[in-house]
Design an enzyme around this catalytic site. Structure first.
Site, mmCIF file in Angstrom:
data_model
loop_
_atom_site.group_PDB
_atom_site.id
_atom_site.type_symbol
_atom_site.label_atom_id
_atom_site.label_comp_id
_atom_site.label_asym_id
_atom_site.label_seq_id
_atom_site.Cartn_x
_atom_site.Cartn_y
_atom_site.Cartn_z
ATOM 1 N N GLY B 55 -0.399 1.540 -10.920
ATOM 2 C CA GLY B 55 -1.315 2.359 -9.943
ATOM 3 C C GLY B 55 -0.453 3.692 -9.353
ATOM 4 N N SER B 56 -0.854 4.644 -8.960
ATOM 5 C CA SER B 56 -0.178 5.834 -8.256
ATOM 6 C C SER B 56 -0.182 5.448 -6.959
ATOM 7 C CB SER B 56 -1.170 7.085 -8.267
ATOM 8 O OG SER B 56 -1.186 7.577 -9.663
ATOM 9 N N GLY B 57 0.514 6.117 -6.193
ATOM 10 C CA GLY B 57 1.005 5.969 -4.603
ATOM 11 C C GLY B 57 2.306 5.347 -4.598
ATOM 12 N N HIS B 58 3.119 4.989 -5.559
ATOM 13 C CA HIS B 58 4.209 4.352 -5.396
ATOM 14 C C HIS B 58 5.255 5.073 -5.739
ATOM 15 C CE1 HIS B 58 1.961 0.750 -4.974
ATOM 16 N NE2 HIS B 58 1.531 0.762 -6.054
ATOM 17 N N ASP B 111 -3.484 -4.992 -14.236
ATOM 18 C CA ASP B 111 -2.411 -4.400 -15.348
ATOM 19 C C ASP B 111 -2.271 -5.254 -16.528
ATOM 20 O OD1 ASP B 111 -1.401 -1.997 -13.641
ATOM 21 O OD2 ASP B 111 -1.091 -3.509 -12.247
ATOM 22 N N HIS B 220 0.727 -3.129 -1.898
ATOM 23 C CA HIS B 220 -0.619 -2.584 -1.589
ATOM 24 C C HIS B 220 -1.274 -2.807 -0.062
ATOM 25 C CE1 HIS B 220 0.084 -3.198 -6.016
ATOM 26 N NE2 HIS B 220 -0.325 -1.796 -6.090
#
Ligand SMILES: Nc1ncnc2c1ncn2[C@@H]1O[C@H](COP(=O)(O)OP(=O)(O)O)[C@@H](O)[C@H]1O
Ligand SMILES: Nc1ncnc2c1ncn2[C@@H]1O[C@H](COP(=O)(O)OP(=O)(O)O)[C@@H](O)[C@H]1O
Ligand SMILES: [Mg+2]
Ligand SMILES: [Mg+2]
Ligand SMILES: [Mg+2]
Ligand SMILES: [Mg+2]
Lengths: 209, 333, 333, 209
Positions: B55-58, B111, B220
């Site tokens: 995911g994005s945001g990391h 994933d 998350h």
């Protein structure tokens, strides 16, 4: 079952799931990451895009197209599993049966098998699999009892609801919720609730004609 | 409640971020397909390719580890959501140098399913893949052979090890061997001091009162092992290191690499205060720190908090950690 | 109200951070005196030394720029407070390679007085010093020859230019000449989306309602040019770039280096979203971006927000920006 | 004036400034960075440390030691300027006058000059310099009028207070406040208020004994 009839069912199911997004986020938030409503809304949008351009597709092709679109647009756990379900159902109905209840049984059996293989969760692990398993059982019973489509869907929706409620007392053994099993206690599995919401919309659609 | 974020449309967030990254780093990265990034020079003929994703945001996870001595390609998901198997397959094709591809990513349901699916599709195209999962978070599940544990910041060290070994020209089998050894000697645990807000959601991922902390929280916002009142840095270090050391277990005389990672909003100054105590806590268990990273290596948007990762060293792993690497986000000479 | 910080005693914050930094980077840094850091190999015989300094809480400013191709020594103040003239003098002595020392720091009253005092004391010891101030913040005062403007993130680019020129073996006069030219073509402006908490104070530096932003705020929470409702990233970029371009002014055909800097809590993802719009805004003024840094280069603890710095390029300045540099915090190959 | 007498005055001034830290932070916060109380508390602590070990020092040495300690411990704008003031005052009283009022005049004149040189602010720029200038004027007047120590300090404290109040309507032309001149409007300069608080404590000490 016709492709356009199927499209009508899918459309109401998608709307119902989208309309429950906040509730699904909330349920997924107890022991998961609180995004099931977001993910399933993406899936619903993708599904409705396919429906909008589905003229000329067979039942099997329609289901497969939905699966491919969901896999692309909503690739999280639930999205990938739902996509897998659609892809397998599409394959199972490549050669479509005339009888709707038989079609439902074949579709759900195939979806369940595919989802079990992809997600490696078993019945009792407190996942979508529990709901799907209950729905499939109920559909099989309706088929062997020669029920009509509306009653069949009514019973399937009720089993989905009961199965979802039963998960509230189960210990999660797969997915995110398994990382914080105590926090899941007392709350139904979000994926099963989503399935129950979709099935209830489908049953209502059949009821209303 | 409005979000205190510098963004445009929340839905455009990931794509605009990627546009910015490609504008800023055209010599380093290219995009062979939507939400897929690979090294500008990929594929490297004869070199094992390394594909990651998540995911994005990391940031810098995951795409920040695409570079020399690190990974070769990445599939970029929505914020905190998996990429699709299609994206992973595109990345795989773009980095395959003919000697196989390693899938190296964190253990999350979505994933795993999408990478597994991509592996099946790649194999149909004649591309061999092997998978190693990051499962370093001791707080997420009891230890076990078929680990259910999630992967957190420790994966940064696995990229370093895998990438350096692949750069040496090792076979897929040899790369897998050393990364698996590293992964099996790697443990992490974190503490969260504030939630973050996913742009498309617009609301905090969880709530935490001032003066509270959550030990063992996932990246998350997945619940951790316990919530309590916020402790001093030395106490936090003691708790995290205590669980990590007991879990592997690390033994007196072990040498280790340490990553003290910021989750997003915690200042670098605090990370060094924490590192100071982590170093002391490891020393009191007889573990010597031989290699260190302190900074933001795996974040959760603007979450406040930090994680500690400890990797047991052997000569080969230390050599690979010491090798140079270079991406737009991570450089070591 | 308890602070959501990973610290021990607030009073020990700076010293414990420094202990952590020295533990993590012993090959790179040493401390010749309390709260003074210099490059491990300082002094470099024959090389112009570069000393900087300022308050803590801005990492990687200021101490993160002590390294190859950057500065040689730093005097570390308390959080957001100047270092003493004594510390500056110690740093000066430790880095003097016999060819003079450049004092390069931001234009803040306390810093200026203490560096001036140190310069007087150094001169008594026979060490020649010259001073260049960072005065890049267009929001802090009207432009003027004797600038009253404060220095913000743009100083990172000045370290890069000065350090690379000094590394080439240039004289103090020549280093000063190019840094002054760079400083005169450098403009910055920022936007704050949340305050930060200084550990010893325990309270936010200012208050800002959700949905508000402060344009032009300084890096210690000094008021900016206006408070308004939070705009989309493209609007923010337009406003910041608009003021920067008009101020120098930059002209169509100019080439520029751009630094998009995070203030602490703003995720790297947002910085790239902002960079995308900054790039577009500059392009629409005819300014071409030739060199880029996006990340945290000058922070204010956990403040949310970002700043944009634009530096007018000429061949020499671009050559110096492109040269390699390496500190524990900033590496460019 | 004896060193131990001076120490008593410095000690009450330091206590008063420390006791007003919150107020000084608040005033510095309008147009500055809100840390004057923190900085001046550090200076007060440093000063009291010096006083605690000041036996045997002359008046001039005591002042110089205070200046050096403050420069080390509180090196921000105000700290550095106050330190400069102490260092210059110490030098001016290296050769101590017997008369206390004369000593005060010499000390404040030297401090003012040093602070002006170091900070490059002029009278009217809305800084500490405005307060110091008023105090120095008042002390000079008291000396020429042959007043005693207590009356002299009483008048000086009043001038410091008046000068601080007057800054509320001045436009800041130096230091941080000059970056946001409108925000300073209506609030007195924090540095001048600090001086007024210190002078009032000193005057009260003289009054009480
Ligand atoms: N391995 C699995 N097999 C089947 N269903 C699963 C599995 N893991 C999770 N689920 C279902 O998915 C739901 C969560 O979906 P989602 O929120 O998309 O997951 P995540 O955010 O963890 O990627 C759960 O409520 C559960 O019903
Ligand atoms: N150039 C100057 N000359 C004299 N006094 C000054 C000057 N600049 C600021 N001051 C005084 O210092 C006070 C602020 O001190 P301080 O908070 O320590 O400054 P900063 O935080 O900006 O370093 C102001 O209220 C003013 O009285
Ligand atoms: Mg979820
Ligand atoms: Mg999720
Ligand atoms: Mg200050
Ligand atoms: Mg101040």
């Amino acid at each position: 079952m016709t492709a356009s009839g199927l499209a009508g069912y899918l459309s109401v199911a998608a709307d119902a799931v989208e309309g429950s997004a906040a509730e699904l986020n909330r349920l997924d938030g107890y022991a998961g990451d609180g995004d099931l409503g977001i993910t399933m809304s993406q899936a619903a949008e993708a599904l409705k895009d396919v429906l909008a351009g589905s003229e000329g597709l067979s039942v099997g092709q329609l289901l497969s197209s939905c699966g491919a679109a969901i896999a692309r647009s909503a690739p999280s756990t639930s999205g990938t599993l739902v996509a897998t379900g659609f892809l397998r159902a599409g394959k199972a109905l490549a050669d479509p049966p005339v009888d709707t209840v038989e079609a439902l049984v074949r579709a759900f059996e195939a979806a369940l098998k595919g989802i079990e293989a992809r997600g490696k969760a078993a019945v009792g692990d407190r996942t979508l699999v529990d709901g799907l398993d209950a729905v499939t059982d109920s559909l099989q019973l309706s088929l062997s009892s020669d029920l009509g489509t509306a009653e069949t869907l009514e019973l399937a929706a009720r089993s989905a609801k009961a199965a979802a409620e039963a998960t509230a007392e189960m210990e999660p053994k797969a997915g995110r919720a398994s990382w914080a099993p105590e926090r899941a206690k007392g709350h139904p599995d979000a994926g099963c609730v989503m399935l129950a919401i979709a099935m209830e919309a489908v049953a209502a659609h059949a009821r209303s004609g | 409640m409005p979000m205190q974020k510098i963004i445009n449309e929340p839905k455009a967030f990931v794509d605009e971020m990627l546009e910015g990254i490609l504008l800023a780093h055209p010599e380093s990265l290219r995009s062979p397909a939507r939400r897929v990034l690979v090294r500008a020079g990929a594929p490297s003929e004869g070199k094992v390719g390394i594909v990651t994703g998540g995911g994005s945001g990391h940031l810098p996870l995951f795409l920040g580890y695409v570079g020399y001595g690190l990974a070769d390609g990445v599939a970029v998901g929505d914020v905190f959501a998996s990429p699709s198997s299609e994206q992973i397959l595109e990345a795989t094709r773009a980095v395959d140098g003919g000697t196989g591809v390693l899938y190296l990513y964190g253990n999350y349901g979505g994933d795993v399913m999408n990478f597994d699916l991509a592996a099946e599709l790649a194999s149909e195209e004649g591309i061999e893949t092997s998978t190693v999962l990051g499962t370093d978070d001791v707080a997420s599940a009891p230890a076990g052979p078929e680990s259910r544990r999630r992967g957190v910041a420790g994966i940064a060290l696995l990229y370093k090890v895998a990438g350096a070994r692949a750069e040496e020209g090792a076979s897929l089998e040899d790369v897998v061997a050393v990364v698996e050894r590293a992964a099996s000697g790697l443990r992490s645990m974190g503490v969260a001091l504030s939630p973050c807000v996913v742009p498309a959601a617009g609301e905090p991922t969880f709530s935490l009162a001032a003066g509270e902390m959550e030990i063992g929280m996932g990246i998350h916002g997945e619940p951790g092992v316990g919530r309590g009142s916020l402790e001093p840095a030395s106490e936090i270090a003691g708790q995290l290191v205590g669980r990590i050391v007991a879990d592997l277990p690390f033994r007196s005389g072990d040498e280790a690499a340490v990553l003290v990672n910021g989750l997003g909003a915690t200042p670098r100054e605090e990370l060094y205060v924490l590192f100071r105590s982590v170093h002391a806590a490891l020393a009191s268990s007889g573990v010597t720190v031989r290699w260190t990273w302190v900074g933001e290596y795996a974040t959760s948007l603007e979450m406040a908090g930090a994680s500690v990762s400890v990797l047991r060293l052997d000569d080969e792993i230390l050599r690979l950690l010491d090798a140079p690497c270079e991406s737009p986000f991570v450089v070591r000479r």
